[in-house]
Design a protein around this motif. Structure first.
Motif, short mmCIF file in Angstrom:
data_model
loop_
_atom_site.label_atom_id
_atom_site.label_comp_id
_atom_site.label_asym_id
_atom_site.label_seq_id
_atom_site.Cartn_x
_atom_site.Cartn_y
_atom_site.Cartn_z
N TYR A 64 -0.11 12.68 -2.58
CA TYR A 64 1.24 12.51 -2.07
C TYR A 64 2.11 11.83 -3.13
CZ TYR A 64 -1.22 13.20 2.35
OH TYR A 64 -1.99 13.71 3.35
N LYS A 65 3.40 12.18 -3.09
CA LYS A 65 4.34 11.59 -4.05
C LYS A 65 5.67 11.37 -3.34
CE LYS A 65 6.26 14.26 -7.14
NZ LYS A 65 6.49 15.09 -8.33
N ILE A 66 6.28 10.21 -3.63
CA ILE A 66 7.60 9.89 -3.08
C ILE A 66 8.39 9.20 -4.18
CG2 ILE A 66 6.92 7.64 -2.17
CD1 ILE A 66 8.74 8.16 0.24
N VAL A 67 9.70 9.44 -4.21
CA VAL A 67 10.56 8.80 -5.18
C VAL A 67 11.47 7.84 -4.44
CG1 VAL A 67 12.33 9.16 -6.93
CG2 VAL A 67 10.48 10.83 -6.68
N VAL A 68 11.41 6.57 -4.81
CA VAL A 68 12.21 5.53 -4.18
C VAL A 68 12.96 4.79 -5.29
CG1 VAL A 68 12.16 3.43 -2.80
CG2 VAL A 68 10.54 5.25 -2.31
N ASP A 69 14.26 4.79 -5.23
CA ASP A 69 15.12 4.12 -6.21
C ASP A 69 14.78 4.54 -7.63
OD1 ASP A 69 16.38 2.72 -4.15
OD2 ASP A 69 14.93 1.07 -4.24
N GLY A 70 14.52 5.81 -7.82
CA GLY A 70 14.22 6.34 -9.15
C GLY A 70 12.79 6.08 -9.60
N GLN A 71 11.98 5.45 -8.76
CA GLN A 71 10.60 5.16 -9.11
C GLN A 71 9.68 6.09 -8.33
OE1 GLN A 71 9.38 1.18 -8.20
NE2 GLN A 71 7.44 1.37 -9.28
N GLU A 72 8.79 6.76 -9.06
CA GLU A 72 7.85 7.70 -8.44
C GLU A 72 6.60 6.95 -8.01
OE1 GLU A 72 5.19 10.98 -10.39
OE2 GLU A 72 7.23 11.74 -10.18
N ILE A 73 6.25 7.04 -6.73
CA ILE A 73 5.06 6.37 -6.20
C ILE A 73 4.13 7.44 -5.68
CG2 ILE A 73 4.21 4.76 -4.47
CD1 ILE A 73 7.00 3.44 -4.61
N THR A 74 2.87 7.37 -6.13
CA THR A 74 1.87 8.36 -5.70
C THR A 74 0.79 7.67 -4.88
OG1 THR A 74 0.63 8.05 -7.75
CG2 THR A 74 2.25 9.83 -7.71
N TRP A 75 0.09 8.49 -4.10
CA TRP A 75 -0.99 7.97 -3.26
C TRP A 75 -2.03 9.06 -3.11
CZ3 TRP A 75 -1.27 8.19 2.62
CH2 TRP A 75 -2.32 7.42 3.11
N THR A 76 -3.30 8.69 -3.14
CA THR A 76 -4.38 9.66 -3.03
C THR A 76 -4.63 10.10 -1.60
OG1 THR A 76 -6.05 7.94 -2.80
CG2 THR A 76 -5.57 8.72 -5.04
N GLY A 77 -4.13 9.35 -0.65
CA GLY A 77 -4.39 9.67 0.75
C GLY A 77 -5.58 8.90 1.29
N GLN A 78 -6.18 8.07 0.45
CA GLN A 78 -7.32 7.27 0.88
C GLN A 78 -6.96 5.80 0.78
OE1 GLN A 78 -10.99 8.30 -0.91
NE2 GLN A 78 -11.01 10.26 0.13
N GLY A 79 -7.57 5.02 1.62
CA GLY A 79 -7.30 3.59 1.61
C GLY A 79 -6.03 3.28 2.39
N ARG A 80 -5.53 2.10 2.16
CA ARG A 80 -4.35 1.64 2.89
C ARG A 80 -3.11 2.42 2.44
NH1 ARG A 80 -3.10 -4.64 2.74
NH2 ARG A 80 -2.71 -4.82 4.94
N MET A 81 -2.32 2.82 3.41
CA MET A 81 -1.11 3.59 3.11
C MET A 81 -0.07 2.66 2.49
SD MET A 81 1.45 5.69 5.66
CE MET A 81 0.28 6.93 6.16
#
Length: 130
Positions: free
Chosen positions: A94-111
């Motif tokens: 998963y990927k989201i862009v917040v305030d010009g910063q790209e944050i990714t997550w594997t989908g595992q562990g704490r959201m």
């Protein structure tokens, strides 16, 4: 050593510390100390017994090894385990862009908080799939 133990182990200091106690209180104190001594002796005896059993088992194994023709050095070579392979990090899902910063997550562990906040506002996780 703590002050209490220094008083307890020094004869004159102990006598001065207990001078206000009655004879009955001193006998009660002596009984409590005797109980502690008996418990410590029992613990020490159990430890010696367990250690003796352990040493006997070690000697039994040494005799078996001698009969087979093995040495302790032979065990050292076998006992060494190869280092486990470290797996590669999981790719981001998963990927989201917040305030010009790209944050990714594997989908595992704490959201991550940004994903949690977005889903609480009505977004679906499918919207963030890479």
């Amino acid at each position: 050593m703590s002050d209490f133990l220094e008083i307890l182990t020094h004869g004159r200091r102990l006598k001065a510390a207990v001078k206000d106690l009655s004879v009955d209180e001193l006998r009660d104190l002596a009984a409590k100390l005797e109980k502690i001594i008996v418990e410590r002796e029992a613990e020490a005896e159990e430890e010696l017994k367990a250690n003796a059993e352990r040493i006997a088992k070690i000697e039994e194994i040494r005799k078996q090894m001698a009969e087979v023709g093995l040495s302790v050095e032979d065990l050292g070579n076998v006992a060494a385990k190869p280092a486990g392979k470290k797996r590669a990090p999981r790719p981001a899902k998963y990927k989201i862009v917040v305030d010009g910063q790209e944050i990714t997550w594997t989908g595992q562990g704490r959201m991550p908080t940004v994903f949690k906040n977005a889903t609480e506002k009505g977004a679906s996780m499918d919207d963030f799939l890479i």
